[in-house]
Design a protein around this motif. Structure first.
Motif, PDB file in Angstrom:
ATOM      1  N   ALA A  41       0.827  -1.207   0.000  1.00 51.76           N
ATOM      2  CA  ALA A  41       0.000   0.000   0.000  1.00 51.76           C
ATOM      3  C   ALA A  41       0.863   1.260   0.000  1.00 51.76           C
ATOM      4  O   ALA A  41       0.590   2.197  -0.755  1.00 51.76           O
ATOM      5  CB  ALA A  41      -0.924   0.001   1.217  1.00 51.76           C
ATOM      6  N   VAL A  42       1.886   1.276   0.825  1.00 56.10           N
ATOM      7  CA  VAL A  42       2.745   2.463   0.912  1.00 56.10           C
ATOM      8  C   VAL A  42       3.462   2.707  -0.408  1.00 56.10           C
ATOM      9  O   VAL A  42       3.522   3.845  -0.891  1.00 56.10           O
ATOM     10  CB  VAL A  42       3.743   2.327   2.085  1.00 56.10           C
ATOM     11  N   VAL A  43       3.969   1.657  -1.027  1.00 56.03           N
ATOM     12  CA  VAL A  43       4.630   1.801  -2.328  1.00 56.03           C
ATOM     13  C   VAL A  43       3.636   2.328  -3.359  1.00 56.03           C
ATOM     14  O   VAL A  43       3.932   3.238  -4.136  1.00 56.03           O
ATOM     15  CB  VAL A  43       5.244   0.451  -2.779  1.00 56.03           C
ATOM     16  N   TRP A  44       2.431   1.764  -3.368  1.00 54.00           N
ATOM     17  CA  TRP A  44       1.390   2.163  -4.320  1.00 54.00           C
ATOM     18  C   TRP A  44       1.014   3.627  -4.120  1.00 54.00           C
ATOM     19  O   TRP A  44       0.900   4.389  -5.077  1.00 54.00           O
ATOM     20  CB  TRP A  44       0.177   1.251  -4.125  1.00 54.00           C
ATOM     21  N   GLU A  46       2.698   6.049  -2.441  1.00 50.46           N
ATOM     22  CA  GLU A  46       3.829   6.953  -2.636  1.00 50.46           C
ATOM     23  C   GLU A  46       4.080   7.200  -4.120  1.00 50.46           C
ATOM     24  O   GLU A  46       4.377   8.316  -4.533  1.00 50.46           O
ATOM     25  CB  GLU A  46       5.075   6.370  -1.956  1.00 50.46           C
ATOM     26  N   ALA A  47       3.932   6.181  -4.935  1.00 58.35           N
ATOM     27  CA  ALA A  47       4.164   6.309  -6.372  1.00 58.35           C
ATOM     28  C   ALA A  47       3.130   7.205  -7.045  1.00 58.35           C
ATOM     29  O   ALA A  47       3.393   7.767  -8.110  1.00 58.35           O
ATOM     30  CB  ALA A  47       4.159   4.934  -7.036  1.00 58.35           C
ATOM     31  N   ARG A  48       1.976   7.383  -6.423  1.00 60.49           N
ATOM     32  CA  ARG A  48       0.899   8.166  -7.030  1.00 60.49           C
ATOM     33  C   ARG A  48       0.698   9.539  -6.393  1.00 60.49           C
ATOM     34  O   ARG A  48      -0.209  10.270  -6.768  1.00 60.49           O
ATOM     35  CB  ARG A  48      -0.400   7.360  -6.978  1.00 60.49           C
ATOM     36  N   LEU A  49       1.529   9.870  -5.422  1.00 60.97           N
ATOM     37  CA  LEU A  49       1.424  11.196  -4.808  1.00 60.97           C
ATOM     38  C   LEU A  49       1.858  12.261  -5.812  1.00 60.97           C
ATOM     39  O   LEU A  49       2.741  12.017  -6.638  1.00 60.97           O
ATOM     40  CB  LEU A  49       2.313  11.286  -3.564  1.00 60.97           C
ATOM     41  N   PRO A  50       1.254  13.446  -5.712  1.00 60.51           N
ATOM     42  CA  PRO A  50       1.727  14.542  -6.566  1.00 60.51           C
ATOM     43  C   PRO A  50       3.215  14.821  -6.293  1.00 60.51           C
ATOM     44  O   PRO A  50       3.693  14.651  -5.165  1.00 60.51           O
ATOM     45  CB  PRO A  50       0.857  15.729  -6.134  1.00 60.51           C
ATOM     46  N   ASP A  51       3.924  15.256  -7.314  1.00 62.55           N
ATOM     47  CA  ASP A  51       5.363  15.485  -7.185  1.00 62.55           C
ATOM     48  C   ASP A  51       5.696  16.458  -6.061  1.00 62.55           C
ATOM     49  O   ASP A  51       6.668  16.254  -5.338  1.00 62.55           O
ATOM     50  CB  ASP A  51       5.941  16.003  -8.503  1.00 62.55           C
ATOM     51  N   GLU A  52       4.890  17.506  -5.894  1.00 60.97           N
ATOM     52  CA  GLU A  52       5.184  18.497  -4.851  1.00 60.97           C
ATOM     53  C   GLU A  52       5.039  17.898  -3.449  1.00 60.97           C
ATOM     54  O   GLU A  52       5.733  18.306  -2.524  1.00 60.97           O
ATOM     55  CB  GLU A  52       4.318  19.753  -4.993  1.00 60.97           C
ATOM     56  N   VAL A  53       4.163  16.914  -3.289  1.00 62.81           N
ATOM     57  CA  VAL A  53       4.022  16.247  -1.991  1.00 62.81           C
ATOM     58  C   VAL A  53       5.188  15.295  -1.785  1.00 62.81           C
ATOM     59  O   VAL A  53       5.806  15.266  -0.714  1.00 62.81           O
ATOM     60  CB  VAL A  53       2.671  15.499  -1.893  1.00 62.81           C
ATOM     61  N   GLY A  60       9.030   6.994   4.769  1.00 60.27           N
ATOM     62  CA  GLY A  60       8.714   6.706   6.171  1.00 60.27           C
ATOM     63  C   GLY A  60       7.523   7.500   6.668  1.00 60.27           C
ATOM     64  O   GLY A  60       6.713   6.994   7.452  1.00 60.27           O
ATOM     65  N   ASP A  61       7.406   8.765   6.226  1.00 59.65           N
ATOM     66  CA  ASP A  61       6.245   9.577   6.596  1.00 59.65           C
ATOM     67  C   ASP A  61       4.968   8.944   6.060  1.00 59.65           C
ATOM     68  O   ASP A  61       3.961   8.842   6.774  1.00 59.65           O
ATOM     69  CB  ASP A  61       6.373  11.001   6.045  1.00 59.65           C
ATOM     70  N   VAL A  62       5.004   8.526   4.803  1.00 60.74           N
ATOM     71  CA  VAL A  62       3.825   7.902   4.188  1.00 60.74           C
ATOM     72  C   VAL A  62       3.464   6.636   4.956  1.00 60.74           C
ATOM     73  O   VAL A  62       2.294   6.412   5.298  1.00 60.74           O
ATOM     74  CB  VAL A  62       4.068   7.590   2.690  1.00 60.74           C
ATOM     75  N   ARG A  63       4.461   5.822   5.261  1.00 60.83           N
ATOM     76  CA  ARG A  63       4.219   4.581   5.994  1.00 60.83           C
ATOM     77  C   ARG A  63       3.608   4.857   7.363  1.00 60.83           C
ATOM     78  O   ARG A  63       2.635   4.214   7.760  1.00 60.83           O
ATOM     79  CB  ARG A  63       5.515   3.781   6.143  1.00 60.83           C
ATOM     80  N   ASP A  64       4.158   5.819   8.084  1.00 61.41           N
ATOM     81  CA  ASP A  64       3.641   6.143   9.415  1.00 61.41           C
ATOM     82  C   ASP A  64       2.220   6.681   9.345  1.00 61.41           C
ATOM     83  O   ASP A  64       1.362   6.304  10.140  1.00 61.41           O
ATOM     84  CB  ASP A  64       4.548   7.148  10.120  1.00 61.41           C
ATOM     85  N   ILE A  65       1.956   7.550   8.385  1.00 55.62           N
ATOM     86  CA  ILE A  65       0.603   8.113   8.246  1.00 55.62           C
ATOM     87  C   ILE A  65      -0.402   6.997   7.988  1.00 55.62           C
ATOM     88  O   ILE A  65      -1.458   6.931   8.637  1.00 55.62           O
ATOM     89  CB  ILE A  65       0.563   9.180   7.129  1.00 55.62           C
ATOM     90  N   VAL A  66      -0.098   6.110   7.050  1.00 53.09           N
ATOM     91  CA  VAL A  66      -1.019   5.023   6.716  1.00 53.09           C
ATOM     92  C   VAL A  66      -1.181   4.081   7.913  1.00 53.09           C
ATOM     93  O   VAL A  66      -2.302   3.707   8.271  1.00 53.09           O
ATOM     94  CB  VAL A  66      -0.545   4.250   5.462  1.00 53.09           C
ATOM     95  N   GLU A 123      -4.495   6.519   0.087  1.00 50.10           N
ATOM     96  CA  GLU A 123      -4.905   5.310   0.805  1.00 50.10           C
ATOM     97  C   GLU A 123      -6.319   4.900   0.396  1.00 50.10           C
ATOM     98  O   GLU A 123      -6.589   3.722   0.147  1.00 50.10           O
ATOM     99  CB  GLU A 123      -4.844   5.556   2.311  1.00 50.10           C
ATOM    100  N   LEU A 124      -7.214   5.861   0.308  1.00 42.31           N
ATOM    101  CA  LEU A 124      -8.587   5.577  -0.122  1.00 42.31           C
ATOM    102  C   LEU A 124      -8.590   4.979  -1.525  1.00 42.31           C
ATOM    103  O   LEU A 124      -9.273   3.985  -1.790  1.00 42.31           O
ATOM    104  CB  LEU A 124      -9.436   6.844  -0.073  1.00 42.31           C
ATOM    105  N   ASN A 125      -7.813   5.570  -2.420  1.00 41.90           N
ATOM    106  CA  ASN A 125      -7.737   5.047  -3.788  1.00 41.90           C
ATOM    107  C   ASN A 125      -7.169   3.634  -3.818  1.00 41.90           C
ATOM    108  O   ASN A 125      -7.607   2.799  -4.612  1.00 41.90           O
ATOM    109  CB  ASN A 125      -6.904   5.979  -4.673  1.00 41.90           C
ATOM    110  N   TYR A 126      -6.200   3.352  -2.946  1.00 38.67           N
ATOM    111  CA  TYR A 126      -5.644   2.000  -2.863  1.00 38.67           C
ATOM    112  C   TYR A 126      -6.709   1.017  -2.383  1.00 38.67           C
ATOM    113  O   TYR A 126      -6.854  -0.071  -2.936  1.00 38.67           O
ATOM    114  CB  TYR A 126      -4.424   1.980  -1.927  1.00 38.67           C
TER     115      TYR A 126
END
Length: 141
Positions: A41-44, A46-53, A60-66, A123-126
């Motif tokens: 999920a985190v890989v999925w 992170e790969a789809r986040l906007p570039d500015e994010v 690690g931030d993405v993983r912790d948030i999820v 996460e919702l999209n995943y």
């Protein structure tokens, strides 16, 4: 004449082949259960986040948030069809974003609410992509 042992072996083989074929057809007709894998999920996401994010937050931030969000959802009873009070669980992103920003700040990690929202949207999209969530509250009316 065929010896009884050979005849018995042939009969066992035919019976096994029929049973395996039947079970294979039955399993083919079942819908697979969605499985949430945090790393996937985190890989999925992170790969789809906007570039500015992606430029502002780490993997690690993405993983912790999820991870924290899922823990919070579980505590609210979202993992079941009804919450602890027996009522359907409705979850909004605003409460989650605020709680997650506060948690990150408490750990000395400065993160923008918009970045947390982008991760939660991912996460919702995943969850939709793996078929793990039902319809939104708006679509049931």
């Amino acid at each position: 004449m065929i010896p009884y042992a050979v005849l018995a072996a042939i009969l066992v083989f035919i019976t096994a082949a029929v049973m395996i074929g039947r079970e294979t057809r039955r399993l083919d007709n079942l819908t697979p259960e969605p499985v949430f894998d945090l790393t996937e999920a985190v890989v999925w996401i992170e790969a789809r986040l906007p570039d500015e994010v992606r430029a502002q937050i780490t993997y690690g931030d993405v993983r912790d948030i999820v991870d924290w969000h899922l823990t919070d959802l579980g505590a609210r009873g979202v993992a079941t069809s009804l919450g602890p009070d027996g009522q359907p669980v409705v979850v909004g992103n605003e409460d989650s974003v605020d709680a997650l920003v506060m948690r990150m700040l408490a750990l000395g990690r400065d993160i923008e609410p918009a970045h947390v929202k982008a991760v939660l949207d991912g996460e919702l999209n995943y969850l939709v992509a793996i078929g793990a969530i039902g319809p939104s509250a708006d679509s049931t009316t």
